[in-house]
Every structure is written in C-alpha cells, then in structure tokens.
Design a protein around this motif. Structure first.
Motif, PDB file in Angstrom:
ATOM      1  N   ALA A  58     -33.528  22.860  15.934  1.00 23.05           N
ATOM      2  CA  ALA A  58     -34.506  22.840  17.222  1.00 23.05           C
ATOM      3  C   ALA A  58     -34.367  21.804  18.174  1.00 23.05           C
ATOM      4  N   ASP A  59     -33.410  21.114  17.982  1.00 22.57           N
ATOM      5  CA  ASP A  59     -33.079  19.837  18.544  1.00 22.57           C
ATOM      6  C   ASP A  59     -32.177  20.387  19.926  1.00 22.57           C
ATOM      7  N   TYR A  60     -31.791  21.415  20.166  1.00 20.95           N
ATOM      8  CA  TYR A  60     -31.084  21.997  21.018  1.00 20.95           C
ATOM      9  C   TYR A  60     -31.379  23.279  21.664  1.00 20.95           C
ATOM     10  N   LEU A  61     -31.753  22.796  23.115  1.00 20.13           N
ATOM     11  CA  LEU A  61     -32.376  23.690  24.262  1.00 20.13           C
ATOM     12  C   LEU A  61     -31.353  24.210  25.219  1.00 20.13           C
ATOM     13  N   ILE A  62     -31.656  25.311  25.485  1.00 22.57           N
ATOM     14  CA  ILE A  62     -31.022  25.993  26.691  1.00 22.57           C
ATOM     15  C   ILE A  62     -31.829  26.255  27.751  1.00 22.57           C
ATOM     16  N   TRP A  63     -31.615  25.841  28.874  1.00 21.58           N
ATOM     17  CA  TRP A  63     -32.489  25.928  29.907  1.00 21.58           C
ATOM     18  C   TRP A  63     -31.234  26.745  31.166  1.00 21.58           C
ATOM     19  N   ASP A  64     -31.530  27.975  31.378  1.00 25.27           N
ATOM     20  CA  ASP A  64     -30.986  28.904  32.264  1.00 25.27           C
ATOM     21  C   ASP A  64     -31.877  29.049  33.658  1.00 25.27           C
ATOM     22  N   ILE A  65     -31.359  28.012  34.707  1.00 27.62           N
ATOM     23  CA  ILE A  65     -32.246  28.069  35.692  1.00 27.62           C
ATOM     24  C   ILE A  65     -32.245  29.182  36.540  1.00 27.62           C
ATOM     25  N   PRO A  66     -33.471  29.538  36.904  1.00 27.68           N
ATOM     26  CA  PRO A  66     -33.288  30.955  37.821  1.00 27.68           C
ATOM     27  C   PRO A  66     -33.524  30.493  39.500  1.00 27.68           C
ATOM     28  N   TYR A  67     -33.268  31.767  40.194  1.00 30.42           N
ATOM     29  CA  TYR A  67     -33.318  31.318  41.752  1.00 30.42           C
ATOM     30  C   TYR A  67     -34.577  30.874  42.067  1.00 30.42           C
TER      31      TYR A  67
ATOM     32  N   GLU B 165     -42.400  24.693  37.237  1.00 25.40           N
ATOM     33  CA  GLU B 165     -41.688  25.384  36.302  1.00 25.40           C
ATOM     34  C   GLU B 165     -41.024  24.258  35.743  1.00 25.40           C
ATOM     35  N   ILE B 166     -40.392  23.174  36.567  1.00 20.40           N
ATOM     36  CA  ILE B 166     -39.458  22.186  35.806  1.00 20.40           C
ATOM     37  C   ILE B 166     -40.577  21.253  34.924  1.00 20.40           C
ATOM     38  N   ARG B 167     -41.490  20.885  35.418  1.00 18.39           N
ATOM     39  CA  ARG B 167     -42.623  20.089  34.868  1.00 18.39           C
ATOM     40  C   ARG B 167     -43.082  20.939  33.447  1.00 18.39           C
ATOM     41  N   GLU B 168     -43.037  22.269  33.438  1.00 17.84           N
ATOM     42  CA  GLU B 168     -43.256  22.861  32.243  1.00 17.84           C
ATOM     43  C   GLU B 168     -42.206  22.661  31.368  1.00 17.84           C
ATOM     44  N   LYS B 169     -41.099  22.817  31.711  1.00 21.72           N
ATOM     45  CA  LYS B 169     -39.968  22.658  30.918  1.00 21.72           C
ATOM     46  C   LYS B 169     -39.785  21.190  30.150  1.00 21.72           C
ATOM     47  N   LEU B 170     -40.034  20.149  31.150  1.00 17.94           N
ATOM     48  CA  LEU B 170     -39.964  18.829  30.704  1.00 17.94           C
ATOM     49  C   LEU B 170     -41.120  18.573  29.687  1.00 17.94           C
ATOM     50  N   GLU B 171     -42.328  19.349  29.650  1.00 18.62           N
ATOM     51  CA  GLU B 171     -43.417  19.384  28.569  1.00 18.62           C
ATOM     52  C   GLU B 171     -42.741  19.320  27.106  1.00 18.62           C
ATOM     53  N   HIS B 172     -41.652  20.239  27.131  1.00 20.31           N
ATOM     54  CA  HIS B 172     -41.044  20.417  25.926  1.00 20.31           C
ATOM     55  C   HIS B 172     -40.158  19.406  25.290  1.00 20.31           C
ATOM     56  N   LEU B 173     -40.111  18.370  26.223  1.00 19.24           N
ATOM     57  CA  LEU B 173     -39.299  17.264  25.639  1.00 19.24           C
ATOM     58  C   LEU B 173     -40.124  16.023  25.286  1.00 19.24           C
ATOM     59  N   SER B 174     -41.398  16.387  25.053  1.00 13.99           N
ATOM     60  CA  SER B 174     -42.318  15.399  24.688  1.00 13.99           C
ATOM     61  C   SER B 174     -42.040  14.782  23.222  1.00 13.99           C
ATOM     62  N   TYR B 175     -41.077  15.255  22.307  1.00 11.04           N
ATOM     63  CA  TYR B 175     -41.116  15.003  20.962  1.00 11.04           C
ATOM     64  C   TYR B 175     -39.580  14.551  20.890  1.00 11.04           C
ATOM     65  N   ASP B 176     -39.556  13.822  19.890  1.00  9.83           N
ATOM     66  CA  ASP B 176     -38.177  13.256  19.539  1.00  9.83           C
ATOM     67  C   ASP B 176     -37.418  14.029  18.684  1.00  9.83           C
ATOM     68  N   ALA B 177     -35.879  13.936  18.665  1.00  6.17           N
ATOM     69  CA  ALA B 177     -35.032  14.852  17.889  1.00  6.17           C
ATOM     70  C   ALA B 177     -35.327  14.399  16.608  1.00  6.17           C
ATOM     71  N   VAL B 178     -35.325  15.523  15.547  1.00  6.17           N
ATOM     72  CA  VAL B 178     -35.668  15.473  14.062  1.00  6.17           C
ATOM     73  C   VAL B 178     -34.194  15.581  13.320  1.00  6.17           C
ATOM     74  N   THR B 179     -33.194  16.464  13.650  1.00  2.00           N
ATOM     75  CA  THR B 179     -32.174  16.620  12.973  1.00  2.00           C
ATOM     76  C   THR B 179     -30.875  15.828  13.470  1.00  2.00           C
ATOM     77  N   LEU B 180     -30.585  16.018  15.021  1.00  2.13           N
ATOM     78  CA  LEU B 180     -30.004  15.531  15.564  1.00  2.13           C
ATOM     79  C   LEU B 180     -30.099  13.998  16.270  1.00  2.13           C
ATOM     80  N   PRO B 181     -28.972  13.238  16.500  1.00  2.00           N
ATOM     81  CA  PRO B 181     -29.392  11.881  16.915  1.00  2.00           C
ATOM     82  C   PRO B 181     -30.075  11.735  18.398  1.00  2.00           C
ATOM     83  N   GLN B 182     -30.027  13.032  19.113  1.00  2.00           N
ATOM     84  CA  GLN B 182     -30.701  12.979  20.190  1.00  2.00           C
ATOM     85  C   GLN B 182     -31.335  14.548  20.526  1.00  2.00           C
TER      86      GLN B 182
END
Length: 238
Positions: free
Chosen positions: A34-43, A49-66
């Motif tokens: 769950a610590d790995y995310l893929i952002w496919d940037i649309p035209y 939309e960027i701010r919405e994506k950044l909201e998903h980074l509001s927590y720290d990694a659980v399984t991976l170091p980053q």
C-alpha cells in the motif's frame, strides 16, 4: 532512496529502469504494498487535481521505508503543478520516481537524481520502434504501417494525411478521432523517418526534423485540437 527523475523516449523503457532501481532498493514485491502509488498524469491536469493526489500522501509508509510514488507522463505537469509537488519531493519520507519525455523544471531536477534512459530499439519490428510502443491497438499499428508507406510515396504530404484520415474535415475514422491522446506519436514517427533521410544532408530535412520535434513536444504537454494538429502536420510536411 533519493528521488529519481528518468528522461527517455519510451515509457516502457523508463518503467523498466524504475522497476530495476526500486527492486534494488526496496526488494521484490515493493509494488504489491500500500506504500506504492502510481500517478498517470492526464493532459490538462490542474492544481485541484494535484492537491487531491497530494492528500493521499498525508500518512507515512507502513511496509516500505518510504512512500514510493511513480509518476508517469510527468511532462504533462505545468510549472505550477510541478511547484506544488516540491514540499512532498523534499520530504525524506517520500520517494518520487518521475518519468518524463521532456525536461522538467530545474527546481524539480535539482531535488532528484536525473538519469537519461538510453535510446535504443528494443523491438524487432521497425514500425513498433516508430510508434514508440509494442502494445498499441491493432488499428493504430495498422495506421503506422500505412504512414511508413505514405512517407515513401511520390506524393508524401497528401498520402500521409490520407493514411491518417485527415485529408477531409471531421472524419470520425481519423487518427485524431480514434487515438486523440497519441497524436504525439505521429510527429515522433515523422521525426524518425526524416532522420533516416538526413544522410542526404539537405537543410530542408533538418528543418523538418526540428518542426516535428517541436510539434511532438507540444503534443506531449498539451493535447491539440484537430485544427492545431492539421496545421502542425502541414508545417512538418511542407
């Protein structure tokens, strides 16, 4: 792991290099966490939309170091959107891997390890090399076969437009209508075809390569209208 910025022509090759680096750093299976995310940037992606994506980074990694974020088609990020990423890119708890076919801002680049993925032809068929992918719809592959044939004809400009179904207005079967987000591939293919002719040493061919390169870059950043595409093609085929 330090942020990684990959520059290359082929998304598949950049993703391969990204996977190799991430596997080396985080081990096999990193992409199943769950610590790995893929952002496919649309035209045309905007700040909301960027701010919405950044909201998903509001927590720290659980399984991976980053927390790891793979950003595809990063060339579509406007300068403002790139600026909005800076806070997270500077966060050592995050690892961004950006794949871009065009240069990003110096501010972004200075905070990443920038790597140029070597140009090479990994495909057995030249048509796939021209298209820049080995995973296109059959119809699109057929168009590139027709494009190569048209390029080598005695009436190049007309035959290319005909191959792309662009010789009449509002054709629902045109390349633009069917594969709108892939129009940059047209100019990539023309650029490579003109490059093969450059051995003749004509200044006109060199100018056409420049025109195709500029059109390719514009279509990678912003999706053109049908009229803008036609105008760019006329300039490339003049």
């Amino acid at each position: 792991m330090k942020n990684l910025l990959l520059y290359g022509e082929l998304n598949e090759e950049m993703c391969r290099v990204a996977d190799e680096r991430l596997c080396s750093e985080f081990g096999e299976g990193y992409d199943a966490t769950a610590d790995y995310l893929i952002w496919d940037i649309p035209y045309g992606i905007g700040m909301d939309e960027i701010r919405e994506k950044l909201e998903h980074l509001s927590y720290d990694a659980v399984t991976l170091p980053q927390m790891v974020v793979l950003v595809l088609n990063a060339e579509r990020l406007s300068p403002m959107c790139q600026g909005a990423l800076l806070t997270e890119i500077e966060n050592e708890k995050r690892c961004f891997v950006l794949c871009s076919r065009l240069p990003l801002s110096q501010t972004i680049e200075s905070r990443c390890e920038a790597v140029t993925v070597p140009k090479r032809n990994p495909y057995p068929e030249y048509r796939q090399y021209l298209a820049g992918s080995d995973d296109l719809p059959d119809g699109e592959n057929q168009v590139f076969d027709e494009l190569m044939k048209a390029f080598r004809s005695n009436h190049r400009a007309y035959e290319v437009l005909k191959a792309l179904r662009l010789y009449k207005e509002k054709d629902k079967d045109s390349f633009f209508a069917l594969y709108k987000e892939d129009v940059f591939r047209i100019f990539r293919a023309l650029r490579l075809l003109y490059s093969d002719e450059l051995s003749d040493g004509t200044q006109k061919t060199a100018e056409r390569i420049r025109v195709c390169s500029e059109a390719e870059a514009k279509c990678l950043r912003t999706l053109p209208t049908a009229n803008e595409l036609n105008a760019a093609l006329y300039a490339a085929l003049a």
